[in-house]
Design an enzyme around this catalytic site. Structure first.
Site, PDB file in Angstrom:
ATOM      1  N   HIS A  74      83.162  37.185  71.725  1.00  0.00           N
ATOM      2  CA  HIS A  74      83.521  38.550  72.156  1.00  0.00           C
ATOM      3  C   HIS A  74      85.041  38.680  71.972  1.00  0.00           C
ATOM      4  O   HIS A  74      85.566  38.451  70.888  1.00  0.00           O
ATOM      5  CB  HIS A  74      83.031  38.722  73.598  1.00  0.00           C
ATOM      6  CG  HIS A  74      83.048  40.116  74.148  1.00  0.00           C
ATOM      7  ND1 HIS A  74      83.334  41.239  73.415  1.00  0.00           N
ATOM      8  CD2 HIS A  74      82.794  40.574  75.419  1.00  0.00           C
ATOM      9  CE1 HIS A  74      83.260  42.316  74.183  1.00  0.00           C
ATOM     10  NE2 HIS A  74      82.939  41.936  75.423  1.00  0.00           N
ATOM     11  N   ASP A 111      88.584  42.434  65.906  1.00  0.00           N
ATOM     12  CA  ASP A 111      89.447  41.294  66.244  1.00  0.00           C
ATOM     13  C   ASP A 111      90.203  40.718  65.048  1.00  0.00           C
ATOM     14  O   ASP A 111      91.152  39.968  65.230  1.00  0.00           O
ATOM     15  CB  ASP A 111      88.601  40.184  66.877  1.00  0.00           C
ATOM     16  CG  ASP A 111      88.087  40.612  68.235  1.00  0.00           C
ATOM     17  OD1 ASP A 111      88.918  40.993  69.065  1.00  0.00           O
ATOM     18  OD2 ASP A 111      86.861  40.587  68.457  1.00  0.00           O
ATOM     19  N   HIS A 137      79.225  41.745  63.184  1.00  0.00           N
ATOM     20  CA  HIS A 137      79.085  42.556  64.382  1.00  0.00           C
ATOM     21  C   HIS A 137      77.614  42.800  64.654  1.00  0.00           C
ATOM     22  O   HIS A 137      76.839  42.981  63.722  1.00  0.00           O
ATOM     23  CB  HIS A 137      79.824  43.904  64.240  1.00  0.00           C
ATOM     24  CG  HIS A 137      80.126  44.519  65.542  1.00  0.00           C
ATOM     25  ND1 HIS A 137      79.225  45.310  66.207  1.00  0.00           N
ATOM     26  CD2 HIS A 137      81.210  44.407  66.349  1.00  0.00           C
ATOM     27  CE1 HIS A 137      79.751  45.676  67.359  1.00  0.00           C
ATOM     28  NE2 HIS A 137      80.950  45.142  67.480  1.00  0.00           N
TER      29      HIS A 137
HETATM   30  C1  LIG Z   1      79.839  39.191  66.456  1.00  0.00           C
HETATM   31  C2  LIG Z   1      78.697  38.200  66.376  1.00  0.00           C
HETATM   32  C3  LIG Z   1      78.689  37.384  67.666  1.00  0.00           C
HETATM   33  C4  LIG Z   1      77.388  38.978  66.257  1.00  0.00           C
HETATM   34  O1  LIG Z   1      76.385  38.051  66.403  1.00  0.00           O
HETATM   35  P1  LIG Z   1      74.844  38.326  66.087  1.00  0.00           P
HETATM   36  O2  LIG Z   1      74.543  39.760  65.995  1.00  0.00           O
HETATM   37  O3  LIG Z   1      74.091  37.512  67.076  1.00  0.00           O
HETATM   38  O4  LIG Z   1      74.669  37.752  64.625  1.00  0.00           O
HETATM   39  P2  LIG Z   1      74.373  36.242  64.264  1.00  0.00           P
HETATM   40  O5  LIG Z   1      75.353  35.334  64.897  1.00  0.00           O
HETATM   41  O6  LIG Z   1      72.925  35.987  64.538  1.00  0.00           O
HETATM   42  O7  LIG Z   1      74.633  36.293  62.715  1.00  0.00           O
HETATM   43  C5  LIG Z   1      73.704  36.778  61.730  1.00  0.00           C
HETATM   44  C6  LIG Z   1      73.934  36.022  60.442  1.00  0.00           C
HETATM   45  O8  LIG Z   1      75.246  36.304  59.933  1.00  0.00           O
HETATM   46  C7  LIG Z   1      76.043  35.135  59.929  1.00  0.00           C
HETATM   47  N1  LIG Z   1      77.349  35.461  60.502  1.00  0.00           N
HETATM   48  C8  LIG Z   1      77.578  36.378  61.459  1.00  0.00           C
HETATM   49  N2  LIG Z   1      78.884  36.403  61.747  1.00  0.00           N
HETATM   50  C9  LIG Z   1      79.462  35.475  60.951  1.00  0.00           C
HETATM   51  C10 LIG Z   1      80.779  35.039  60.812  1.00  0.00           C
HETATM   52  N3  LIG Z   1      81.754  35.551  61.575  1.00  0.00           N
HETATM   53  N4  LIG Z   1      81.047  34.064  59.918  1.00  0.00           N
HETATM   54  C11 LIG Z   1      80.054  33.554  59.167  1.00  0.00           C
HETATM   55  N5  LIG Z   1      78.775  33.926  59.273  1.00  0.00           N
HETATM   56  C12 LIG Z   1      78.480  34.877  60.156  1.00  0.00           C
HETATM   57  C13 LIG Z   1      75.336  34.146  60.834  1.00  0.00           C
HETATM   58  O9  LIG Z   1      75.634  32.806  60.522  1.00  0.00           O
HETATM   59  C14 LIG Z   1      73.898  34.508  60.609  1.00  0.00           C
HETATM   60  O10 LIG Z   1      73.513  33.969  59.363  1.00  0.00           O
HETATM   61  P3  LIG Z   1      72.066  33.311  59.180  1.00  0.00           P
HETATM   62  O11 LIG Z   1      71.109  34.445  59.438  1.00  0.00           O
HETATM   63  O12 LIG Z   1      72.086  32.808  57.791  1.00  0.00           O
HETATM   64  O13 LIG Z   1      71.947  32.243  60.225  1.00  0.00           O
HETATM   65  C15 LIG Z   1      78.857  37.272  65.154  1.00  0.00           C
HETATM   66  O14 LIG Z   1      78.981  38.056  63.987  1.00  0.00           O
HETATM   67  C16 LIG Z   1      80.002  36.329  65.293  1.00  0.00           C
HETATM   68  O15 LIG Z   1      79.845  35.257  65.896  1.00  0.00           O
HETATM   69  N6  LIG Z   1      81.230  36.692  64.766  1.00  0.00           N
HETATM   70  C17 LIG Z   1      82.387  35.868  64.929  1.00  0.00           C
HETATM   71  C18 LIG Z   1      82.993  36.104  66.301  1.00  0.00           C
HETATM   72  C19 LIG Z   1      83.657  37.457  66.399  1.00  0.00           C
HETATM   73  O16 LIG Z   1      84.410  37.863  65.532  1.00  0.00           O
HETATM   74  N7  LIG Z   1      83.386  38.141  67.522  1.00  0.00           N
HETATM   75  C20 LIG Z   1      83.977  39.424  67.800  1.00  0.00           C
HETATM   76  C21 LIG Z   1      82.965  40.518  67.698  1.00  0.00           C
HETATM   77  S1  LIG Z   1      83.753  42.115  67.819  1.00  0.00           S
END
Ligand SMILES: CC(C)(COP(=O)(O)OP(=O)(O)OC[C@H]1O[C@@H](n2cnc3c(N)ncnc32)[C@H](O)[C@@H]1OP(=O)(O)O)[C@@H](O)C(=O)NCCC(=O)NCCS
Length: 378
Positions: free
Chosen positions: A222, A313, A262
Site C-alpha cells: 500500500h 507511488d 494496481h
Molecule cells: C498493487 C498490488 C498490491 C495489486 O495487487 P493485486 O491486485 O493483488 O495483483 P497481484 O499481486 O495478484 O498481481 C497480478 C499479477 O501481476 C503481477 N504484478 C503485479 N504487480 C506487479 C509488480 N509491481 N511487479 C511485478 N509484477 C507485478 C503479479 O506478479 C501477478 O502476476 P502472476 O499472475 O503472473 O502471478 C500489486 O500490483 C503490487 O504488489 N504492486 C507493487 C506494490 C505497490 O506499488 N503498491 C502500491 C499500490 S498503489
C-alpha cells in the site's frame, strides 16, 4: 445466512455504498465527489479538496476562508505529545511514530468521548492539522534540531515544509507538495480506508480508526511502496547499475517492482500522470534529472515487458526526493494527505452505520473432530 464466497483479496467486491470517491479502473478515471482529479490537481488546493471530501461540494469564497482558518487554528500539539515523541527510541521509523502518536492524540482531544457527527468533524480538523505537525516535529527531534512553531498564515503544504525545514518554502515546493496532497487525498475503498471504516463501524472512535488506517498504509503493498521505490532507485544508483537490467533481474527472480500495478486501474493511474510531470519538471529545474530519467527508463521497460502501469507511488518517490525530503517520510506524507479521505469515510460510515462483519468460508479440519486427552495425542 452466508452467501457467495468472495475472490481472494475481495477483488471486485462492492462492500458498501459511498458518495465520496469514484474510480473507473478501465478508463483510468478518478473523481472526488464527482469532480475529476485532473481538474482538482490543476485548479484546486489541498484545503479546498478536503472541504469537498468532507462536505460533498466545493466551498464558496467565504466557506473556503473559514475552512482554511479553522484548519490553521487546529495546528496545536499538547506538550505531553511532544514529550512522548522525544521519548521514542532513535530506531523508531517516522511511520511507526506517527501510528503510535496519533493513537495518543485522543487523550488530549476535548471531544474524545463524543462520537457524534459534529464532534467527529471537529476531530477531523484536529487530526488533519496534527498529523502534519507530528511528522515534521518528530523529524526535527530525531535530527537533534529545534522544533519549529506552526505558521498559521501558510497553507497545509506550506506549513508542513516550514515546520520540517525551518525555512520558508518556495512557491514551487509548496505547490508541488500541495498537488501531491490533492492526488493522495482519497481513493475509495483502498486497504487503509476500508480498515478505518471497519474500526469506525464498531462504534469505536475516530482516533482508533485513523490509527488502524495508518497501520494499513504502512505496508509495502500500500503506501509503503513509495519508500521502496526510492530505496530501489538509490541502490541502482549506488551500484552504478543499468536501471532496466536491475528490474529485468527482479522480474526474472519473480520479485515485484514497487510502484507498479494496481488492483483497480487497468490503464494509467491518473495520479501518476501528474506525478510524472512534476518529477520531470522538478528534476530539470533543480539540475538533477537523474531520478526522473531512471524512473522513466524503468517505467517504459515494465510497461513493455509486463504491461503494468506506474501507480501513484512510483513518481512520488523521485518527486519527494527532488524536493529534498527523506525517504522514510514519504509514507507519513501520504498519511498527512490521506487523513482527508479517511475522515470523510469514517464520518460517512457513522452517518449510516452498520457493523461490518463478513463471514469466512471454513476450510479447516472436519467438524466434529474429537477432543483427545493430552496423553493420547500424537
Ligand atoms: C498493487 C498490488 C498490491 C495489486 O495487487 P493485486 O491486485 O493483488 O495483483 P497481484 O499481486 O495478484 O498481481 C497480478 C499479477 O501481476 C503481477 N504484478 C503485479 N504487480 C506487479 C509488480 N509491481 N511487479 C511485478 N509484477 C507485478 C503479479 O506478479 C501477478 O502476476 P502472476 O499472475 O503472473 O502471478 C500489486 O500490483 C503490487 O504488489 N504492486 C507493487 C506494490 C505497490 O506499488 N503498491 C502500491 C499500490 S498503489
Amino acid at each position: 445466512m452466508a452467501t457467495a464466497v468472495a475472490g481472494k483479496g475481495l477483488e471486485g467486491i462492492v462492500a458498501a455504498n459511498s458518495g465520496i470517491c469514484w474510480i473507473d479502473g478501465e478508463a483510468g478515471v478518478l473523481a472526488y465527489r464527482g469532480i475529476d482529479i485532473h481538474e482538482l490537481a490543476v485548479h484546486s488546493t489541498f484545503e479546498e479538496t478536503t472541504y469537498l471530501l468532507w462536505n460533498g461540494h466545493l466551498p464558496n469564497q467565504v466557506a473556503l476562508r473559514e475552512f482554511q482558518a479553522q484548519l490553521a487554528l487546529a495546528r496545536q500539539l499538547d506538550p505531553r505529545i511532544i514529550d512522548m515523541l522525544r521519548s521514542f527510541p532513535a530506531s523508531a521509523s517516522p511511520m511507526e511514530v506517527l501510528r503510535t502518536a496519533v493513537s495518543a492524540l485522543s487523550f488530549y482531544d476535548a471531544d474524545e468521548k463524543d462520537n457524534s457527527h459534529d464532534a467527529n468533524v471537529r476531530k477531523a480538523y484536529n487530526l488533519t492539522a496534527q498529523i502534519a505537525m507530528l511528522v515534521a516535529v518528530y523529524d526535527r527531534i530525531r535530527k537533534g534540531k529545534e522544533i519549529i512553531s506552526p505558521d498559521r498564515s501558510l497553507s497545509h503544504a506550506g506549513n508542513f515544509l516550514w515546520m520540517l525545514n525551518g525555512v520558508k518554502p518556495s512557491e514551487t515546493a509548496t505547490r508541488t507538495l500541495d498537488i501531491a496532497l490533492i492526488l493522495h487525498a482519497d481513493h475509495e475503498f483502498n486497504a487503509s480506508t476500508f480498515a478505518a471504516r471497519v474500526i469506525a463501524a464498531t462504534l469505536s472512535d475516530i482516533h482508533s480508526a485513523i490509527t488502524g488506517a495508518i497501520g494499513a498504509l504502512k505496508g509495502p503493498l500500500h503506501g509503503g511502496a513509495n519508500e521502496a521505490v526510492m530505496r530501489m532507485l538509490m541502490a541502482i544508483d549506488k551500484a552504478g547499475e543499468d536501471p532496466v537490467q536491475h528490474v529485468k533481474a527482479m522480474l526474472a527472480a519473480k520479485q515485484k517492482v514497487s510502484g507498479f500495478g494496481h488492483r483497480v486501474y487497468k490503464t494509467e493511474d491518473p495520479r501518476a500522470t501528474h506525478l510524472r510531470q512534476m518529477s520531470e519538471q522538478l528534476g530539470n529545474d533543480s539540475g538533477q534529472p537523474k531520478w526522473f530519467q531512471m524512473s522513466r527508463a524503468i517505467e517504459l521497460y515494465i510497461k513493455e515487458e509486463k504491461k503494468l502501469n506506474a501507480n501513484v507511488d512510483f513518481y512520488s518517490a523521485s518527486t519527494y526526493t527532488t524536493l529534498g525530503i527523506d525517504i522514510d517520510l514519504f509514507t507519513p506524507i501520504f498519511a498527512l494527505s490521506r487523513i482527508a479521505g479517511w475522515a470523510a469515510h469514517v464520518i460517512e460510515q457513522l452517518d449510516d452505520n452498520r457493523l461490518i462483519r463478513p463471514r469466512a468460508e471454513y476450510i479447516g479440519p472436519v467438524y466434529p473432530s474429537p477432543w483427545l486427552p493430552v496423553e493420547n495425542r500424537p
